[in-house]
Design an enzyme around this catalytic site. Sequence first.
Site, short mmCIF file in Angstrom:
data_model
loop_
_atom_site.label_atom_id
_atom_site.label_comp_id
_atom_site.label_asym_id
_atom_site.label_seq_id
_atom_site.Cartn_x
_atom_site.Cartn_y
_atom_site.Cartn_z
N ARG A 166 -23.14 16.56 -103.24
CA ARG A 166 -23.75 15.45 -103.95
C ARG A 166 -24.13 15.82 -105.39
NH1 ARG A 166 -25.58 11.33 -100.40
NH2 ARG A 166 -26.82 10.53 -102.13
N LYS B 207 -6.24 12.31 -107.70
CA LYS B 207 -6.52 13.55 -106.99
C LYS B 207 -6.24 14.76 -107.89
CE LYS B 207 -8.53 12.46 -104.03
NZ LYS B 207 -8.67 11.14 -104.34
N ASN C 251 -33.62 11.35 -106.71
CA ASN C 251 -32.22 10.99 -106.86
C ASN C 251 -32.19 9.57 -107.40
OD1 ASN C 251 -29.49 10.52 -106.65
ND2 ASN C 251 -29.46 10.36 -104.42
N GLY C 252 -31.50 9.35 -108.51
CA GLY C 252 -31.43 8.01 -109.10
C GLY C 252 -31.74 8.05 -110.58
N HIS D 183 7.80 0.43 -120.61
CA HIS D 183 6.99 -0.35 -121.54
C HIS D 183 5.92 0.52 -122.21
CE1 HIS D 183 8.78 -4.18 -120.45
NE2 HIS D 183 8.71 -3.79 -119.18
N TRP E 158 -27.19 16.48 -109.88
CA TRP E 158 -26.07 15.99 -110.69
C TRP E 158 -26.70 15.32 -111.90
CZ3 TRP E 158 -24.10 11.42 -112.68
CH2 TRP E 158 -22.77 11.45 -113.10
N GLU F 112 -8.93 15.00 -110.61
CA GLU F 112 -10.25 15.34 -110.10
C GLU F 112 -10.43 16.84 -109.87
OE1 GLU F 112 -12.11 11.90 -107.34
OE2 GLU F 112 -10.24 12.74 -106.61
N CYS G 286 -27.00 13.87 -106.64
CA CYS G 286 -28.20 14.62 -106.27
C CYS G 286 -28.46 14.62 -104.76
CB CYS G 286 -29.44 14.07 -106.97
SG CYS G 286 -29.37 14.12 -108.77
N LYS H 274 -20.11 13.45 -104.91
CA LYS H 274 -19.47 12.73 -103.82
C LYS H 274 -19.93 11.28 -103.73
CE LYS H 274 -16.85 12.48 -100.14
NZ LYS H 274 -15.40 12.54 -100.31
N GLU I 113 -3.53 6.91 -106.82
CA GLU I 113 -4.35 7.83 -106.04
C GLU I 113 -3.87 9.27 -106.20
OE1 GLU I 113 -7.14 9.44 -103.32
OE2 GLU I 113 -7.09 7.71 -104.66
#
Length: 612
Positions: free
Chosen positions: A27, A489, A99-100, A508, A73, A492, A2, A607, A485
Site C-alpha cells: 500500500r 504492465k 491514510n488519506g 495515424h 505513500w 508499471e 498508506c 496498490k 493492459e
Amino acid sequence: MCGIVGYIGGKEAFPIIIKGLKRLEYRGYDSAGVALLNGDLNVYKKAGKVSDLENHADGKNLTGNIGIGHTRWATHGEPNDVNAHPHISGDGNIVVIHNGIIENYAVLKEILTSRGHVFNSDTDTEVLVHLIEEIRNKNDYSLEKAVRIALTEVVGAYAIVVMSKDNPDKLVAARKSSPLVVGIGDDEFFLASDATPIVEYTNNVVYLNDEEVAVVHRNGEFTIRTLENVQKTPFIQELQMKLEQLEKGGYEHFMLKEIYEQPTSVYDSYRGRFSVERNYIQLGGVKEYEQRFVNAKRMIIVACGTSWHAGLVAEYLIEDLTRIPVEVEYASEFRYRNPIINEDDIVIAISQSGETADTLAALDLAKKKGALTFGICNVVGSSIARVTDAGAYTHAGPEIGVASTKAFTAQLTVLSLLAMHVGAKKGTLSTRDWHKFASELERIPEKVKKALETNDLVYEISEKFKDATNFLYLGRGVNFPVALEGALKLKEISYIHAEGYPAAEMKHGPIALIDENMPVVVIATNQSAQEKIISNIQEVKARKGVVIAVVNEGDTSVNGIADYVVEVPETLEVFTPLVATIPLQLLSYHIAVMRGCDVDQPRNLAKSVTVE
C-alpha cells in the site's frame, strides 16, 4: 495508499506491528514508522521500506503492548524521516497515523500557527494531530471526543488511529473514504487498513463505515459512534482469507505467484455461478435487479487503471451479447464533467480493492442521479461492496503485487458471466449460443494453464529486449484493451515507456516512431480481423520494426513475418483476452526482473489508490 496498523492487548506490540506493516507494504513503501507506549511514548521513523525501519529500531526500547505503525505513500511532503508517520502533537502527548488527504490542512495550519503551534513536517497529518491537541486541551475533552470534534472540522479522506500517552488503555480510530478494519481477538484488538495483518490472529472483524469513530479498550470494551455521537452496534464478520494466501509459496515474487494462480482464480470466479449441464447461470447480485438489467437503456462502466481496461473488454462483450449500449469512463474524469446519468442507466464500478477513491466518488454521483449501481471487486466488505445496490465478488484471492494480474482476468470472468446472464434473460443470446459460450468459459482455466507454458519462450524474448527504451503494443477489437493492459504492465514494473494502440490507428501517428529499435507487440488472436492484422504487421516490418506476435496455437499466418511468435490456446474471440494477456504479463515480469526493478513494489505506485 498508506498502510496503518494498531494493536492493544497482552502481547508485545512491536513484532505484531512490524509483521503487519510488511503485509501492508504493497500500500506504500517510501517511509515507515511505529509508536509504542510503555509508560513512555517511543516513536521511531525512517525513510525507506519497513526493513529500514526495523534496522533503525534495532537495539532501542521496543517494549509495550499498545502501539501503532504506518507505511507511507507520500502525498504531502517528500519521503523522509521527518514526514514519515506517526506524527506527534506539540505537547508530546498524542500520536496519530493517517491514510488519506486532509484537503483544508493549509487553512487549519494557519489558524493553529497563529495560536502558537509549531510544525516540524510538511504533512497534512501533523496538522490533524495538532488540531486534536488544541480541541482536547482547550476544552478538557476526552481523547475520543476531541477526535470526533476535530474530524468535523476537516475536509477530505482519512483512516486514522490515535494513541495518547495519558490514555494507555485505549486506541481511537476513525474513517471516511479510506478503509479501516478492527480485528477482535481474545482480550486484544487489531486495527489495520485491510485484513491482511489481522488474519493471522483472528477471523472476527468489523469494517468501519464512513464517519464512524471506534474506541477499543484494553479491558475488551469496543464502541463505535458517529461523528454526531450516535452509538452504533458493531457488525462482526468472519474473514474468509487464509494466511497461506499472503505468502509467496516458493515464488520469487508475489507477482509471479499471482500470474501462476490464474487458472485457479478464473475458476473460482465462475465456480457455482453457472452450469452447462443444468443449463443455468446465476449471479446473485443480478438476480434481485434482473429486470432493471434487461430493460436498461445504457450501461456505464467506471474504473481506473487495469480495471478500466477490463471495462473496455466488457464493452465488447456486453454490447455483443446484450445489445445494450455501453460507455466506459475513467472514474477520475467521470465525476468532474457533469455526466448525463438517467434512472434507467446501470453504473458498473470495477475495482480490485473496492476502495478506489475516484471510483467511489463516481458511484456517489450515480446514486444521486438515481441510476442502479453494481460493483465488481475482490475484497469482501470493501467500500464499493457496501455502497452499491448490488454486485459480484471476483474471488481472485488476495493480490499483493502492486501490478494487477489475476484480478484482471478474474474481472473479465465475472464480466463475461454478467454479459451472458443478461443476454440470456433478454433473449439477445440464444440458448444455442449461450451453451457455446458457457462450454468455452468452462475450458478457460485449462487454456490459461496452457498459456503459462509460454514462460520459457517469453523469458528468452525478454533477454533480447530488456534494454529497450520504448515498446508499442497493438491489438484490434476485443484485444485492443489487452494491448493497453500489456503496455501498462511493462510501464508499471520495468519503467520502460510503452504505449498501447488500436492496430489500425498505428498509421495515424505512432508509425512515425517505428524503426529497428522499436519492439512492437501485436496481439493477433482475432480470427475476424486476421488479414488486417497481418497487414499491420507488414507495415511495421516495412519500417524495420521488430515484431513479437501473440497468435492462436497452430496459426502459421505470421511465421516468416514476425520476428518472434508466441502461441496461446485458441478460444472464442470474446474470451481471447483471458489467454492472450498471460504472455504479456510474463514479458513485463521477466524484463523487470532482468532490469533489477522491484517487481512487487514499483516506484511511486501503491496498490490501493484511496486518495483522489
